[in-house]
Scaffold this active site. Structure first.
Site, mmCIF file in Angstrom:
data_model
loop_
_atom_site.group_PDB
_atom_site.id
_atom_site.type_symbol
_atom_site.label_atom_id
_atom_site.label_comp_id
_atom_site.label_asym_id
_atom_site.label_seq_id
_atom_site.Cartn_x
_atom_site.Cartn_y
_atom_site.Cartn_z
ATOM 1 N N GLU A 118 0.839 23.073 5.160
ATOM 2 C CA GLU A 118 1.509 22.981 3.861
ATOM 3 C C GLU A 118 0.509 22.459 2.828
ATOM 4 O O GLU A 118 -0.199 21.484 3.079
ATOM 5 C CB GLU A 118 2.713 22.041 3.924
ATOM 6 C CG GLU A 118 3.553 22.114 2.652
ATOM 7 C CD GLU A 118 4.810 21.250 2.720
ATOM 8 O OE1 GLU A 118 5.762 21.572 2.000
ATOM 9 O OE2 GLU A 118 4.829 20.270 3.479
ATOM 10 N N GLY A 163 0.909 11.525 4.664
ATOM 11 C CA GLY A 163 1.441 10.568 5.629
ATOM 12 C C GLY A 163 1.933 11.248 6.885
ATOM 13 O O GLY A 163 1.744 10.750 8.002
ATOM 14 N N GLU A 209 6.071 17.993 8.488
ATOM 15 C CA GLU A 209 7.322 18.307 9.192
ATOM 16 C C GLU A 209 7.281 19.580 10.029
ATOM 17 O O GLU A 209 8.329 20.194 10.264
ATOM 18 C CB GLU A 209 8.463 18.433 8.176
ATOM 19 C CG GLU A 209 8.382 19.617 7.201
ATOM 20 C CD GLU A 209 7.709 19.317 5.885
ATOM 21 O OE1 GLU A 209 7.918 20.081 4.932
ATOM 22 O OE2 GLU A 209 6.970 18.304 5.808
ATOM 23 N N ASN A 210 6.127 19.997 10.514
ATOM 24 C CA ASN A 210 6.047 21.199 11.343
ATOM 25 C C ASN A 210 7.230 21.248 12.310
ATOM 26 O O ASN A 210 7.530 20.270 12.993
ATOM 27 C CB ASN A 210 4.752 21.193 12.150
ATOM 28 C CG ASN A 210 3.548 20.809 11.340
ATOM 29 O OD1 ASN A 210 3.201 21.455 10.371
ATOM 30 N ND2 ASN A 210 2.906 19.721 11.736
ATOM 31 N N HIS A 221 12.624 11.028 7.322
ATOM 32 C CA HIS A 221 12.254 12.034 6.310
ATOM 33 C C HIS A 221 11.828 13.341 6.982
ATOM 34 O O HIS A 221 12.326 14.430 6.644
ATOM 35 C CB HIS A 221 11.110 11.460 5.468
ATOM 36 C CG HIS A 221 10.563 12.369 4.418
ATOM 37 N ND1 HIS A 221 10.702 12.121 3.073
ATOM 38 C CD2 HIS A 221 9.850 13.532 4.500
ATOM 39 C CE1 HIS A 221 10.104 13.084 2.382
ATOM 40 N NE2 HIS A 221 9.575 13.957 3.234
ATOM 41 N N GLU A 222 10.919 13.248 7.959
ATOM 42 C CA GLU A 222 10.403 14.455 8.594
ATOM 43 C C GLU A 222 11.464 15.144 9.461
ATOM 44 O O GLU A 222 11.509 16.384 9.525
ATOM 45 C CB GLU A 222 9.175 14.124 9.443
ATOM 46 C CG GLU A 222 8.039 13.427 8.692
ATOM 47 C CD GLU A 222 7.585 14.155 7.441
ATOM 48 O OE1 GLU A 222 7.702 15.398 7.401
ATOM 49 O OE2 GLU A 222 7.123 13.491 6.494
ATOM 50 N N HIS A 259 13.762 17.245 7.389
ATOM 51 C CA HIS A 259 13.143 18.532 7.068
ATOM 52 C C HIS A 259 13.408 19.600 8.131
ATOM 53 O O HIS A 259 13.325 20.795 7.838
ATOM 54 C CB HIS A 259 11.623 18.369 6.953
ATOM 55 C CG HIS A 259 11.133 17.978 5.603
ATOM 56 N ND1 HIS A 259 11.511 18.619 4.453
ATOM 57 C CD2 HIS A 259 10.250 17.012 5.213
ATOM 58 C CE1 HIS A 259 10.889 18.077 3.413
ATOM 59 N NE2 HIS A 259 10.122 17.101 3.852
#
Length: 856
Positions: free
Chosen positions: A137, A271, A274-275, A306-307, A310
């Protein structure tokens, strides 16, 4: 003027021609971790929807060896680097065809740029080792394999990776088999992915340890780290497992994969990433040790949430183009706090959200160099610029405003949105439509003003002569400049809480209006924007503030509201519509305050004033008043944490005593010297939650010997949290030659480039003019290292003093005219605008503050 050659102009963006539509990638990679190269073959299943003799495909830093399709070899392969594409040309026209194979052989470099397919170094028993990892990304999948690298061109991916037999390969999906080859290698074959965008494809190769657990739904969760890393994965695994189950329940949509891997990578530009099914993190944002502070643990839990959010919002349902980035990041930021609050209610993280995210958004969004959260992105080179506090912070505030208004209808609307658009691409309006369908309210008309325009309103709240009736008026909040005829009108849902008349709601949807609060009596207190979920400021009347003061002193008004009042009054002072003496008087009313986030704001706001007046004769008296304000609380809390204390006390102690150390408070300095003596004998003697206080105080009030101890300890330590704590204090030294040593160290091979900014970030304002000279002198080296790093803007901003005269300001402007830094262009403009604002503000408040200090 035409700004494109091979890409196609689609009004607001440049994209690949639409004559080719991919549906599946069969990708086989062979990375070499010794020579830092890789070879690969990709068979892309495509539909040719228009006859063509040319295929345009994204490819950068890749050497294409051969291309074949429909029994034809490409007659020509050329590259056009400005658009990051390869042009594949064929002798005969390719007819309209479904499900044909475009086969490409290629080679590439495992680069050291922290993007694409890159290498990352770690050390085991003094030996350098490497892993290969990815960061795609926004637009760097094209650096790992030729592909149609746009979020809307979703496909299935079948991935194989051949590596030396002692290594392990990971990817988005679990392995279906591992084949031992006859040449000392083995091939990992992974399950086919769901239909997804290229930017969330991932693979990592190397030597890893892991621990695992399963969610109550049976999904396997693992946390990986490089072999030899002694830090713990237990906390991350517990948070990751519980958060995943929480989101499955909250969204009402099953997690689409069978596993969720989390891996700590030594070198990472962001940081975390989110793969889908293989989330990558900085080691410091995943692993813990006895050196990890409570604040860092909160950060870890937040980022994991957060990830994982996603995995649904971004991966399962994906923005149609990068102009909708805020929908991905704003939503995930909000959900990270939601899940962290669910797991750790005692942390009261929504107070942190109010302080860091809402105030961070409001601060940046008040600038003329802000941008709407829906911002046009024409070129891929512009995408990195919008990974900023507007996309993340303002985006999350807008989501919180909706959740606060619609409650359960918001959650059900999300379920409808995710269920309806699974494995597809959407835009902002699709989400509004789903929430509108469930709530029965036209969400788009309510919220558009907050997403389509930069900035936000300030709402004036003034009592009228009629008891219980108040005049409301709105205008765009500005720190400089005046109203414009084309300023938007926002729809402001304002909640009021009163002492005796309960709660009331009102939507201000025009320039001005009046609101009547039933049963309100003159003299009673009233708090507009109660709960602080409205994304706007309130201009309080003096009568309103006066009535609120007793409730502030007793802390009966909730923390976000006390914080909101401070933030609004301070920033209206900065906008020249309120006096600095009024703000200072308000601060003194908070002397009995106990919440860390409120004190964080007080300390940060007074510190920002302190930097502007450090050359004034009254600055020492200001510092004395600052110490007097903080001292009683410091005495109550002490220097050492106590067992079972509220998390707010732990966080507050660190902030409070560190500031007192910076101010030279004799008691804190003496206590820190004692702890530092013990630290010199045994570095493990310093508890994690007072580490930054002791080290910062010693470096600030010490000399070369103390700083050298910090250098030495950094080089000895293998714990990331500990190493970071050393980097964050090195530049606090009291002499220019010591600051220069710190900056030299930051740019040396001893510090990972992803961490260098930490040294710059804590530069005291009085040494920033020196740091600017250092930056310009060493610009070529710094630019070569960081020109592609999203952290470059932080380094530059840290070298700019808080106020400047015209000569200094023009020097900076002219330097960047001659030495442009595209990746940080917007942040440089924002930093310079803030310098102008501070310089003008100082001129207006200087005498008022001097008089206020003389009266104390």
């Amino acid at each position: 003027m035409c700004d494109h050659k091979h890409l196609v102009d689609k009004v607001d963006r440049l994209v690949l021609p639409d004559n080719i539509v991919p549906s599946k990638y069969d990708l086989h990679l062979r990375p070499n971790l010794k020579d830092f190269v890789f070879s690969g073959k990709v068979d892309i299943t495509i539909n040719i929807v228009k006859p063509t003799k040319k295929i345009i495909i994204h490819s950068i830093d890749i050497e294409i060896q051969s291309v074949k399709i429909l029994n034809q070899q490409a007659t020509s392969v050329t590259y056009y680097e400005p658009e990051e594409v390869a042009i594949l040309e064929f002798q005969d026209e390719l007819p309209v065809t479904d499900n044909t194979i475009l086969s490409i052989d290629f080679t590439g470099i495992l680069n050291d740029k922290l993007k694409g397919f890159y290498r990352s170094k770690y050390v085991v028993n003094g030996e350098d080792r490497y892993i290969g990892t990815t960061q795609f990304e926004a637009t760097d999948a094209r650096r790992a394999f030729p592909c149609f690298d746009e979020p809307a061109l979703k496909s299935f991916f079948n991935i194989k990776i051949t590596i030396l037999s002692h290594l392990t390969a990971l990817s988005n999906m679990d392995t279906t088999s591992v084949i031992e080859n006859n040449d000392g290698t083995k091939t990992f074959i992974f399950e086919q992915t769901p239909k997804m965008s290229t930017y969330i494809v991932a693979f990592v190769v190397g030597e890893f340890d892991f621990i695992e657990s399963h969610t109550k739904e049976g999904i396997r969760v693992r946390v990986y780290k490089c072999v030899g890393n002694k830090e713990s994965s237990e906390f991350a695994l517990d948070v990751a497992t519980k958060s995943l189950s929480y989101f499955i329940d909250y969204f009402g949509i099953p997690y689409p994969l069978t596993k969720a891997d989390h891996i700590a990578i030594p070198d990472v530009s962001y940081g975390a990433m989110e793969n889908w099914g293989l989330i990558t993190y900085r080691e410091s944002i995943l692993l813990t040790s006895d050196k990890t502070t409570l604040r860092t643990k909160q950060r870890i839990a937040n980022v994991i949430g957060h990830e994982l959010a996603h995995q649904w919002f971004g991966n399962l349902v994906t923005m149609e183009w990068w102009s909708q980035l805020w929908l991905n990041e704003g939503f995930a930021t909000f959900m990270g706090y939601l899940s962290t609050h669910h797991l750790f209610p005692e942390w009261e993280v929504w107070n942190d959200f109010s302080d860091c995210y809402r105030n961070g958004a409001l601060r940046l969004d008040a600038l003329e160099n802000s941008h709407a959260i829906e911002v046009p992105v024409r070129f891929s080179s512009q995408i990195t610029e919008i990974f900023d506090a507007i996309s993340y912070n303002k985006g999350s505030c807008v989501i919180q405003m909706l959740e606060s208004r619609f409650g359960e209808s918001f959650r059900k609307g999300l379920h409808h949105y995710l269920d309806t658009h699974s494995y597809k691409n959407t835009n902002t309006e699709d989400l509004w439509a789903s929430i509108s369908l469930i709530s029965g309210v036209d969400v788009k008309s309510f919220i558009d003003s907050f997403t389509k325009f930069p900035g936000y309103p300030v709402v004036s709240f003034t009592p009228t002569s009629t008891e219980g009736t108040f005049e409301l008026s709105q205008k765009k909040f500005r720190l400089q400049g005046s109203e414009k005829s084309d300023d938007p009108i926002w729809n402001c849902l304002i909640r009021f809480q009163t002492g005796n008349a309960g709660q009331h709601e009102f939507i201000l949807e025009k320039k001005s209006d009046t609101v009547t609060i039933p049963n309100f009596k003159n003299g009673d207190w009233i708090k507009p924007n109660y709960g602080q979920t409205g994304y706007f400021r309130i201009a309080y009347s003096p009568e309103t503030i006066k009535a609120l003061l007793p409730k502030i002193k007793s802390m009966e008004i909730p923390t976000p509201d006390r914080l909101g009042l401070l933030s609004d009054v301070f920033n209206l002072c900065k906008a020249h519509t309120s006096s600095i003496s009024a703000y200072m008087d308000l601060v003194l009313a908070f002397e009995d305050e106990k919440e860390s986030n409120v004190w964080d704001f007080i300390i940060d706001s007074l510190s920002s004033i302190q930097t502007l007046i450090e050359d004034q004769p009254y600055s020492s008296r200001f510092n004395e008043i600052f110490i007097q304000l903080l001292k009683p609380l410091s005495k109550r809390l002490g220097l050492e944490p106590t067992k079972g204390e509220p998390s707010s006390d732990t966080l507050l102690r660190d902030k409070l005593n560190t500031k007192l150390g910076m101010l030279g408070d004799v008691d804190i300095v003496a206590e820190c010297k004692k702890r530092f003596e013990a630290f010199k004998a045994d570095s493990s003697s310093l508890p994690s939650d007072i580490r930054s206080t002791v080290l910062a105080t010693i470096v600030k009030n010490g000399g070369e010997a103390e700083q050298q101890i910090i250098f030495d300890q950094y080089l000895k330590s293998s714990l990331v949290a500990e190493k970071n704590s050393y980097l964050l204090v090195l530049a606090l030294a009291p002499k220019e030659e010591l600051v220069e040593k710190a900056l030299n160290f930051a740019l040396s091979s001893s510090v990972r480039s992803q961490d260098s900014y930490m040294v710059f970030f804590t530069l005291p304002n009085r040494f920033r003019q020196f740091a600017w000279a250092y930056f310009t002198k060493n610009f070529n080296q710094i630019n070569e290292t960081f020109k592609n790093s999203p952290l470059f803007g932080r380094i530059i901003g840290s070298c700019l003093t808080s106020k400047m005269d015209d000569s200094q300001f023009n020097e900076v402007v002219n330097f960047f005219k001659d030495h442009p830094v595209p990746i940080a262009d917007r942040s440089i403009k924002q930093d310079l605008e803030m310098v102008t604002i501070n310089s003008n503000w100082f001129k207006t408040f200087n005498q008022d503050l001097s008089n206020w200090i003389q009266s104390k």
